[in-house]
Design a protein around this motif. Structure first.
Motif, PDB file in Angstrom:
ATOM      1  N   SER A   1       0.818  -1.208   0.000  1.00  0.00           N
ATOM      2  CA  SER A   1       0.000   0.000   0.000  1.00  0.00           C
ATOM      3  C   SER A   1       0.856   1.264   0.000  1.00  0.00           C
ATOM      4  CB  SER A   1      -0.916  -0.008   1.222  1.00  0.00           C
ATOM      5  OG  SER A   1      -0.149  -0.086   2.416  1.00  0.00           O
ATOM      6  N   ALA A   2       2.127   1.144   0.431  1.00  0.00           N
ATOM      7  CA  ALA A   2       2.979   2.324   0.507  1.00  0.00           C
ATOM      8  C   ALA A   2       3.571   2.712  -0.835  1.00  0.00           C
ATOM      9  CB  ALA A   2       4.109   2.078   1.508  1.00  0.00           C
ATOM     10  N   ASN A   3       3.448   1.854  -1.836  1.00  0.00           N
ATOM     11  CA  ASN A   3       4.119   2.111  -3.104  1.00  0.00           C
ATOM     12  C   ASN A   3       3.192   2.768  -4.115  1.00  0.00           C
ATOM     13  OD1 ASN A   3       5.717  -0.625  -2.125  1.00  0.00           O
ATOM     14  ND2 ASN A   3       7.004   0.896  -3.110  1.00  0.00           N
ATOM     15  N   PRO A   4       3.662   3.851  -4.752  1.00  0.00           N
ATOM     16  CA  PRO A   4       2.881   4.454  -5.827  1.00  0.00           C
ATOM     17  C   PRO A   4       2.974   3.592  -7.085  1.00  0.00           C
ATOM     18  CG  PRO A   4       5.007   5.543  -5.649  1.00  0.00           C
ATOM     19  CD  PRO A   4       4.946   4.535  -4.528  1.00  0.00           C
ATOM     20  N   PRO A   5       2.096   3.808  -8.045  1.00  0.00           N
ATOM     21  CA  PRO A   5       2.188   3.037  -9.291  1.00  0.00           C
ATOM     22  C   PRO A   5       3.393   3.467 -10.117  1.00  0.00           C
ATOM     23  CG  PRO A   5       0.505   4.726  -9.488  1.00  0.00           C
ATOM     24  CD  PRO A   5       0.965   4.736  -8.052  1.00  0.00           C
ATOM     25  N   SER A   6       3.899   2.539 -10.907  1.00  0.00           N
ATOM     26  CA  SER A   6       4.915   2.871 -11.898  1.00  0.00           C
ATOM     27  C   SER A   6       4.217   3.526 -13.085  1.00  0.00           C
ATOM     28  CB  SER A   6       5.633   1.592 -12.339  1.00  0.00           C
ATOM     29  OG  SER A   6       6.515   1.858 -13.404  1.00  0.00           O
ATOM     30  N   VAL A   7       4.734   4.662 -13.517  1.00  0.00           N
ATOM     31  CA  VAL A   7       4.077   5.439 -14.577  1.00  0.00           C
ATOM     32  C   VAL A   7       5.098   5.887 -15.608  1.00  0.00           C
ATOM     33  CG1 VAL A   7       2.669   7.473 -15.129  1.00  0.00           C
ATOM     34  CG2 VAL A   7       2.326   6.285 -12.962  1.00  0.00           C
ATOM     35  N   THR A   8       4.728   5.797 -16.882  1.00  0.00           N
ATOM     36  CA  THR A   8       5.515   6.353 -17.982  1.00  0.00           C
ATOM     37  C   THR A   8       4.630   7.311 -18.770  1.00  0.00           C
ATOM     38  OG1 THR A   8       6.972   4.435 -18.193  1.00  0.00           O
ATOM     39  CG2 THR A   8       6.727   5.834 -20.146  1.00  0.00           C
ATOM     40  N   ARG A   9       5.153   8.505 -19.040  1.00  0.00           N
ATOM     41  CA  ARG A   9       4.395   9.495 -19.813  1.00  0.00           C
ATOM     42  C   ARG A   9       5.256  10.094 -20.910  1.00  0.00           C
ATOM     43  NH1 ARG A   9       0.681  13.777 -16.847  1.00  0.00           N
ATOM     44  NH2 ARG A   9       0.241  14.050 -19.062  1.00  0.00           N
ATOM     45  N   GLU A  10       4.621  10.470 -22.000  1.00  0.00           N
ATOM     46  CA  GLU A  10       5.295  11.140 -23.110  1.00  0.00           C
ATOM     47  C   GLU A  10       4.939  12.619 -23.118  1.00  0.00           C
ATOM     48  OE1 GLU A  10       4.508   9.257 -26.803  1.00  0.00           O
ATOM     49  OE2 GLU A  10       5.645   7.446 -26.311  1.00  0.00           O
ATOM     50  N   PHE A  11       5.939  13.441 -23.381  1.00  0.00           N
ATOM     51  CA  PHE A  11       5.771  14.892 -23.480  1.00  0.00           C
ATOM     52  C   PHE A  11       6.469  15.344 -24.759  1.00  0.00           C
ATOM     53  CE2 PHE A  11       5.876  13.678 -19.027  1.00  0.00           C
ATOM     54  CZ  PHE A  11       4.767  14.311 -18.499  1.00  0.00           C
ATOM     55  N   ARG A  12       5.723  15.439 -25.839  1.00  0.00           N
ATOM     56  CA  ARG A  12       6.289  15.777 -27.151  1.00  0.00           C
ATOM     57  C   ARG A  12       7.455  14.845 -27.482  1.00  0.00           C
ATOM     58  NH1 ARG A  12       7.167  22.116 -27.329  1.00  0.00           N
ATOM     59  NH2 ARG A  12       7.872  21.554 -29.437  1.00  0.00           N
ATOM     60  N   ASP A  13       8.682  15.368 -27.532  1.00  0.00           N
ATOM     61  CA  ASP A  13       9.827  14.540 -27.919  1.00  0.00           C
ATOM     62  C   ASP A  13      10.543  13.904 -26.726  1.00  0.00           C
ATOM     63  OD1 ASP A  13       9.374  15.223 -30.577  1.00  0.00           O
ATOM     64  OD2 ASP A  13      10.623  17.013 -30.437  1.00  0.00           O
ATOM     65  N   TRP A  14       9.984  14.065 -25.530  1.00  0.00           N
ATOM     66  CA  TRP A  14      10.604  13.512 -24.330  1.00  0.00           C
ATOM     67  C   TRP A  14       9.666  12.522 -23.651  1.00  0.00           C
ATOM     68  CZ3 TRP A  14      15.095  15.037 -21.175  1.00  0.00           C
ATOM     69  CH2 TRP A  14      16.054  15.719 -21.933  1.00  0.00           C
ATOM     70  N   THR A  15      10.258  11.607 -22.910  1.00  0.00           N
ATOM     71  CA  THR A  15       9.511  10.606 -22.148  1.00  0.00           C
ATOM     72  C   THR A  15      10.018  10.621 -20.716  1.00  0.00           C
ATOM     73  OG1 THR A  15       9.295   9.207 -24.112  1.00  0.00           O
ATOM     74  CG2 THR A  15       8.920   8.154 -21.989  1.00  0.00           C
ATOM     75  N   ALA A  16       9.113  10.412 -19.770  1.00  0.00           N
ATOM     76  CA  ALA A  16       9.498  10.342 -18.359  1.00  0.00           C
ATOM     77  C   ALA A  16       8.908   9.095 -17.726  1.00  0.00           C
ATOM     78  CB  ALA A  16       9.032  11.585 -17.605  1.00  0.00           C
ATOM     79  N   THR A  17       9.688   8.462 -16.863  1.00  0.00           N
ATOM     80  CA  THR A  17       9.257   7.269 -16.133  1.00  0.00           C
ATOM     81  C   THR A  17       9.593   7.432 -14.664  1.00  0.00           C
ATOM     82  OG1 THR A  17       9.541   5.764 -18.017  1.00  0.00           O
ATOM     83  CG2 THR A  17       9.609   4.785 -15.826  1.00  0.00           C
ATOM     84  N   CYS A  18       8.640   7.111 -13.798  1.00  0.00           N
ATOM     85  CA  CYS A  18       8.892   7.018 -12.360  1.00  0.00           C
ATOM     86  C   CYS A  18       8.447   5.640 -11.893  1.00  0.00           C
ATOM     87  CB  CYS A  18       8.138   8.094 -11.583  1.00  0.00           C
ATOM     88  SG  CYS A  18       8.718   9.785 -11.878  1.00  0.00           S
TER      89      CYS A  18
ATOM     90  N   VAL B   1      19.606  17.681 -30.965  1.00  0.00           N
ATOM     91  CA  VAL B   1      18.759  17.056 -29.954  1.00  0.00           C
ATOM     92  C   VAL B   1      17.548  17.952 -29.715  1.00  0.00           C
ATOM     93  CG1 VAL B   1      18.588  16.244 -27.571  1.00  0.00           C
ATOM     94  CG2 VAL B   1      20.743  15.986 -28.830  1.00  0.00           C
ATOM     95  N   SER B   2      16.361  17.389 -29.770  1.00  0.00           N
ATOM     96  CA  SER B   2      15.160  18.169 -29.493  1.00  0.00           C
ATOM     97  C   SER B   2      14.955  18.307 -27.989  1.00  0.00           C
ATOM     98  CB  SER B   2      13.931  17.478 -30.099  1.00  0.00           C
ATOM     99  OG  SER B   2      12.739  18.153 -29.689  1.00  0.00           O
ATOM    100  N   LEU B   3      14.688  19.522 -27.560  1.00  0.00           N
ATOM    101  CA  LEU B   3      14.336  19.785 -26.165  1.00  0.00           C
ATOM    102  C   LEU B   3      12.836  19.989 -25.999  1.00  0.00           C
ATOM    103  CD1 LEU B   3      17.267  22.179 -25.169  1.00  0.00           C
ATOM    104  CD2 LEU B   3      17.049  19.730 -24.710  1.00  0.00           C
ATOM    105  N   GLY B   4      12.093  19.751 -27.055  1.00  0.00           N
ATOM    106  CA  GLY B   4      10.644  19.904 -26.995  1.00  0.00           C
ATOM    107  C   GLY B   4      10.008  18.884 -26.067  1.00  0.00           C
ATOM    108  N   GLY B   5       9.433  19.330 -24.990  1.00  0.00           N
ATOM    109  CA  GLY B   5       8.810  18.449 -24.008  1.00  0.00           C
ATOM    110  C   GLY B   5       9.655  18.234 -22.769  1.00  0.00           C
ATOM    111  N   ALA B   6      10.929  18.654 -22.794  1.00  0.00           N
ATOM    112  CA  ALA B   6      11.796  18.447 -21.630  1.00  0.00           C
ATOM    113  C   ALA B   6      11.252  19.177 -20.409  1.00  0.00           C
ATOM    114  CB  ALA B   6      13.218  18.900 -21.942  1.00  0.00           C
ATOM    115  N   ALA B   7      10.806  20.410 -20.585  1.00  0.00           N
ATOM    116  CA  ALA B   7      10.302  21.180 -19.452  1.00  0.00           C
ATOM    117  C   ALA B   7       9.096  20.499 -18.821  1.00  0.00           C
ATOM    118  CB  ALA B   7       9.938  22.598 -19.901  1.00  0.00           C
TER     119      ALA B   7
END
Length: 377
Positions: A56-73, A173-179
């Motif tokens: 119960s203490a663990n958040p879900p693993s999530v991957t999201r795309e932001f234009r040319d960037w991707t983030a995973t937690c 390198v595209s920085l689109g979506g990094a922010a």
């Protein structure tokens, strides 16, 4: 964590198949039918937990795309954001552990900047950034910034033009979506408006940043002797399994495919059967079954993942010495994308210990892939 990391990378290196290199040629994205993960697995946003190992203490693993960037937690809030260079020949990757004391680490690199005078460096809006250079392989380089300056992190999130350069050559390198990716990580880790934020910094005390959630713990079963195992024939009960029949249709080349079956002893009264179940240019899949010692009453094994479960693994093998099973589904033959996982036998089931997923084939070395699940032993 270091033991799991070593196990994952050692097993990955052992399973990179030579024919995959030939199939890929000059880094083209040649996916085979068994490649993993499929685009649908990670595109736009995926959020899931492994139902058999989640606490119960663990958040879900999530991957999201932001234009040319991707983030995973992952489930312990370790986060990674990455973007690709021109023609997917390189990458920029920012990793940030959870907690108030954590600071970002930046890696850049790729293939295509031919050896010449000087080392590979980055240029963002006219500012030059040189880090710790190392060879990725005979054709690629990696630059590490293990204590990046605030200016570098700021420029990655707010810059308009970036390139990796060596001599007269450059790779844009595209920085689109990094922010947006940075902002999402700041919010996920609870560091918005603190001095530790990647992009939205403020005066809120860093001490208010939450600590990392504890990783779920997995108790690994004791080792058991492997002598006296019969490796040749599948039992009638196994041959009658619908999944085994399906695998036979996919992989049988002659009268038998049993020589490719692998059997391991999980306990005095339990056997694990690995049954070949499909093949491509560089991906070979297996289905697993647990039976009593006499091979009767087979039970298919479902392996938990960060996104659910799988009843077939790719390029997998069980190691009875460590009671762990490793799988590596490659997105292309070079092995710079796909999914890697390690499961441990607990005496009752296989529990997920570690999973890494790289959805983009952009030359990211395997030891930098984002983690989507981690557990402690």
């Amino acid at each position: 964590d270091m033991t799991l990391r070593s196990l994952l990378l050692t097993a990955a290196a052992a399973l990179i198949l030579p024919q995959g290199l030939g199939a890929c040629g000059k880094k083209e994205g040649d996916a085979s039918p068994a490649a993993a993960p499929a685009a649908a697995d990670v595109a736009v946003e995926t959020a899931a937990t492994s139902p058999t190992v989640r606490t119960s203490a663990n958040p879900p693993s999530v991957t999201r795309e932001f234009r040319d960037w991707t983030a995973t937690c992952d489930n312990t809030n370790h986060c990674v954001a990455f973007g690709s260079a021109h023609e997917n020949m390189g990458f920029v990757l920012v990793s940030l552990a959870p907690g108030a004391e954590a600071r970002p680490v930046v890696h850049m690199g790729g293939w295509g900047l031919e050896d010449g005078q000087g080392s590979v460096h980055a240029v963002i809006d006219g500012r030059r950034y040189a880090g710790e250079n190392s060879k990725m392989d005979e054709e690629g380089d990696v630059i590490a910034f293990r204590n990046p300056s605030p200016q570098l992190v700021h420029d990655l999130g707010n810059g308009s033009f970036m390139a990796l350069r060596r001599g007269d050559e450059q790779m844009k390198v595209s920085l689109g979506g990094a922010a947006a990716a940075f902002l999402w990580i700041d919010e996920r880790q609870g560091r918005l408006n603190t001095p530790t934020a990647l992009i939205r910094r403020g005066d809120r005390p860093a001490a208010e940043v939450p600590a990392a959630p504890a990783a779920p713990r997995v108790a690994v079963a004791a080792a058991v002797a492997q002598n006296g195992l019969v490796q040749d024939d599948l039992s009638p009960a196994l041959l009658a399994q619908p999944k085994v029949k399906e695998c036979l249709a996919e992989t049988r080349r002659g009268e038998r495919f049993e020589p490719n079956v692998e059997v391991s002893r999980l306990a005095a009264d339990k056997l694990l059967w690995s049954v070949p179940c499909g093949e491509g240019a560089y991906n070979f899949s297996q289905a697993y079954f647990i039976t009593p010692a006499d091979g009767t009453s087979p039970r298919p094994v479902a392996f938990p993942t960060a996104a659910g479960s799988e009843d077939t693994l790719v390029n997998s093998r069980y190691d009875p010495r460590t009671r762990t099973l490793f799988a590596f589904g490659k997105g292309r033959g070079l092995g710079d994308c796909g999914r890697m996982g390690v499961w441990a036998w607990t005496g009752e089931r296989f529990a997920l210990l570690d999973e890494k997923v790289m959805p983009s084939c952009t030359a990211v070395p395997q030891d930098l892939w984002p983690t989507t699940w981690r557990a402690a032993t």
